[in-house]
Design a protein around this motif. Structure first.
Motif, short mmCIF file in Angstrom:
data_model
loop_
_atom_site.label_atom_id
_atom_site.label_comp_id
_atom_site.label_asym_id
_atom_site.label_seq_id
_atom_site.Cartn_x
_atom_site.Cartn_y
_atom_site.Cartn_z
N ALA A 154 0.83 -1.21 0.00
CA ALA A 154 0.00 0.00 0.00
C ALA A 154 0.86 1.26 0.00
CB ALA A 154 -0.93 -0.01 1.21
N PHE A 155 1.89 1.27 0.85
CA PHE A 155 2.75 2.45 0.97
C PHE A 155 3.37 2.82 -0.37
CE2 PHE A 155 6.85 4.48 1.58
CZ PHE A 155 6.54 5.51 2.46
N PHE A 156 4.01 1.86 -1.03
CA PHE A 156 4.71 2.17 -2.28
C PHE A 156 3.75 2.41 -3.42
CE2 PHE A 156 8.45 0.77 0.01
CZ PHE A 156 9.40 1.67 -0.45
N ALA A 157 2.56 1.81 -3.39
CA ALA A 157 1.57 2.12 -4.42
C ALA A 157 1.12 3.57 -4.31
CB ALA A 157 0.37 1.18 -4.29
N ILE A 158 1.01 4.07 -3.09
CA ILE A 158 0.58 5.46 -2.87
C ILE A 158 1.66 6.43 -3.32
CG2 ILE A 158 -0.03 7.16 -1.11
CD1 ILE A 158 -1.12 4.69 0.54
N VAL A 159 2.87 6.28 -2.78
CA VAL A 159 3.91 7.28 -3.03
C VAL A 159 4.46 7.20 -4.45
CG1 VAL A 159 4.52 7.42 -0.59
CG2 VAL A 159 5.74 5.79 -2.06
N SER A 160 4.36 6.05 -5.10
CA SER A 160 4.91 5.90 -6.45
C SER A 160 4.14 6.69 -7.50
CB SER A 160 4.97 4.42 -6.85
OG SER A 160 5.93 3.73 -6.10
N ILE A 161 2.89 7.08 -7.19
CA ILE A 161 2.13 7.89 -8.14
C ILE A 161 2.08 9.36 -7.68
CG2 ILE A 161 0.76 5.97 -8.99
CD1 ILE A 161 -1.55 6.96 -7.21
N GLY A 162 2.96 9.71 -6.72
CA GLY A 162 3.04 11.09 -6.28
C GLY A 162 2.02 11.49 -5.24
N ALA A 163 1.18 10.55 -4.80
CA ALA A 163 0.25 10.85 -3.72
C ALA A 163 1.01 10.84 -2.39
CB ALA A 163 -0.88 9.83 -3.70
N ILE A 164 0.37 11.30 -1.34
CA ILE A 164 1.00 11.42 -0.03
C ILE A 164 0.41 10.36 0.89
CG2 ILE A 164 1.36 12.92 1.96
CD1 ILE A 164 1.02 15.32 0.06
#
Length: 579
Positions: A117-127
């Motif tokens: 979940a963490f890397f899916a979020i940050v990898s698209i530029g979300a916080i």
């Protein structure tokens, strides 16, 4: 690795001096070479070879192939399978309309789904907004709404906690629930319908991460920490902050090896993770390095020393720690001698005060290298690190700063830097320092000054630059690595009809570092028992914030001329408080 032969030759000649170690590791062309970048308008030393952003870290991790990324019970997830799940979930976020800069909250215990979940979020530029899984429903809801999160990633237990409380969270549009005991209702959806269970990840389609332009100093995380009002405040981290820790951890490990007279190595390790991933220690100091090196993380959702011993033996764990509590309980477990712990070679910890006795026992009884460090949410974990012979020689220190970090000790009013040996407020600087507090401009201005963070810790620096934390300016009690802000508990106690005055203090504890103890003055004519007050707090705050003891006083609590409770006097008064 560039200059590996030089490092090997130097190590074979015996331990290097501290200055020689730094020069060797940071030399031009070396792995830990430094460069200079402008960070928020401030010239800053940075690791030249750090990944540019967290999407790059996710892509890098795929290169570890079938090495195990995570072990949780019978679940075993390879790096290839984990990457496929990250890419699939990132793509799903895009279909939900998640854009760069949007906040996605993450409230889970330590599960293989957490790093996905963490890397899916940050990898698209979300916080990503990691939330303390131990919080009550009201505490979780506060942070979700404060961050204005539109999506919540949650496990079944946290989903049930929020559902049972019926807490309103109007900012949320979608909730993805992992390991739900029954199908989620309302805006909830089972995460497994999107990416399957852990065993299914390897069969997910081979797809790239969605392309997103990300700069090193773009926002990536909001980790909540206690604030002066008693309400948590969000520390805004960047991609650079977290990527810095990959090299900082590696540098600290290499420095320890050279100081032991051994050549530094960079190879995958098996790590027993017993601290929460929702803390910067678990996420930044441990997960980031594991992703980069292909190390295997053995997950424990709940700490149990006996289970930890079993896992160390079964999985041939090499590294564990997190907080001193872990080491104490492993050492003191009555069944320790029945387990094969020969694989365990390093125990690292920070986050709470530790006794010199602990350092010696790790070395003497486990034959492992003890390690200690200092950091905080505002520094995205590692600033100093200490290990091996240097730690044994200076057991009251938390170590030297890593090469890209600077420390200084200032007068408590911030007007003057103090010389070596004098105690004052510790300030820290480097590419790991977060941007500031989410939507708290006044708190940001008071805490962050020209690239420096005012830590609120009282410390001294010795002549070799080793940091010694001696006390705290802020009234935070650190229990086994968990921060408990005094005013939050005091506010709850003050809400009890029988309480006229209350203070929370931290008392030293051999196992937990500190334990929260409440000092209470009752209203005339009112009565309350210790258990009644503890249960009153337990009903309103997370369990780790509940005082382990309550001490009643007949007179009003001592206060200074400014009306603040003199907690130092209380600590002296109740210095014999036990657990």
């Amino acid at each position: 690795m560039v200059r590996a032969n030089e490092a090997m030759d130097a190590a074979s000649a015996g331990p290097l001096s501290l200055d020689a170690v730094r020069a060797e590791l940071t030399a031009p062309g070396a792995r830990f070479e430094m460069a200079q970048a402008m960070v928020d308008g401030v010239p800053t030393r940075v690791w030249k070879h750090a990944p540019p952003d967290l999407a790059a870290v996710a892509r890098l991790s795929r290169g570890h192939g079938e090495r195990l990324a995570a072990i949780h019970g019978e679940d075993r997830v390879s790096y290839e399978a984990q990457f496929r799940a990250i890419a699939a979930l990132a793509g799903h976020f895009r279909t939900l309309g998640v854009a760069k800069g949007d906040r996605v909250a993450l409230a889970m215990s330590n599960l293989p789904e957490w790093p996905v979940a963490f890397f899916a979020i940050v990898s698209i530029g979300a916080i990503c907004v990691p939330l303390n899984a131990r919080w009550t429903a009201a505490e979780l809801a506060f942070a979700i709404e404060d961050a204005d999160a539109t999506i919540l990633m949650v496990d079944g237990d946290r989903f049930r906690r929020l559902s049972d409380a019926g807490t309103a969270m109007p900012s949320l549009r979608h909730i993805l629930v992992a390991r739900a005991s029954e199908p989620p209702t309302g805006i909830g959806r089972a995460l497994e319908t999107v990416i399957g269970r852990c065993a299914d990840y390897a069969a997910l389609p081979d797809r790239p991460l969605p392309e997103t332009p990300i700069a090193p100093d773009d926002d990536s995380t909001i980790f909540y920490t206690s604030g002066t009002t008693g309400r948590p405040r969000g520390a805004v981290g960047t991609h650079r902050n977290l990527c810095t820790n990959i090299l900082s951890s590696g540098y600290a490990a290499a420095r320890t090896m050279l100081r032991r007279g051994r050549a530094p190595i960079s190879e995958p390790r098996v790590i027993l993770l017993v601290v929460p991933l929702f803390h910067v220690t678990g996420c930044s100091a441990i997960l980031m390095g594991a992703m980069a090196t292909g190390s295997t993380i053995v997950l424990m959702p709940h700490w149990d020393a006996g289970e930890a011993l079993r896992l160390i033996e079964r999985e041939r764990v090499q590294v564990t720690g997190g907080v001193p509590t872990v080491a104490w309980q492993l050492l003191d477990h009555p069944d320790r001698a029945t387990y094969d712990l020969s694989s365990l070679d390093t125990i690292n910890y920070g986050g709470a005060p530790s006794a010199p006795e602990l350092v010696r026992r790790i070395d003497a009884e486990l034959g492992a290298v003890p390690g200690n460090g200092w950091g905080m949410t505002e520094t995205m974990a590692t600033v100093t690190q200490h290990g091996g012979p240097d730690y044994l020689a200076r057991p009251t220190s938390c170590g030297q700063p890593v090469a890209v970090a600077d420390l200084k000790v200032m007068t408590t009013d911030g007007s003057r830097e103090l010389p070596s040996g004098e105690v004052g407020e510790l300030w820290a600087r480097g590419p790991m320092i977060v941007k500031g507090y989410w939507r708290r401009p006044d708190a940001t201005a008071a805490t962050f000054v020209d690239g420096w963070v005012r830590t609120g810790d009282l410390a001294r620096l010795d002549t070799d630059g080793f940091c010694h934390i001696v006390d705290r300016l802020r009234d935070i009690v650190i229990r086994g690595g968990e921060n408990i802000y005094s005013i939050e508990v005091e506010n709850v106690l003050h809400a009890h009809p029988a309480v006229a005055d209350a203070a929370l203090i931290g008392m030293p504890d051999r196992i937990w570092g500190e334990q929260p103890v409440a000092i209470v003055h009752l209203r005339p004519g009112f009565t309350a028992t210790k258990d009644e007050l503890r249960n009153f707090v337990r009903a309103r705050l997370a369990g780790f914030k509940v005082p382990v003891a309550v001490r009643f006083v007949d007179a009003a609590l001592p206060r200074n001329a400014g009306g603040k409770i003199v907690k130092h006097a209380l600590r002296i008064m109740f210095g014999d408080t036990g657990t």
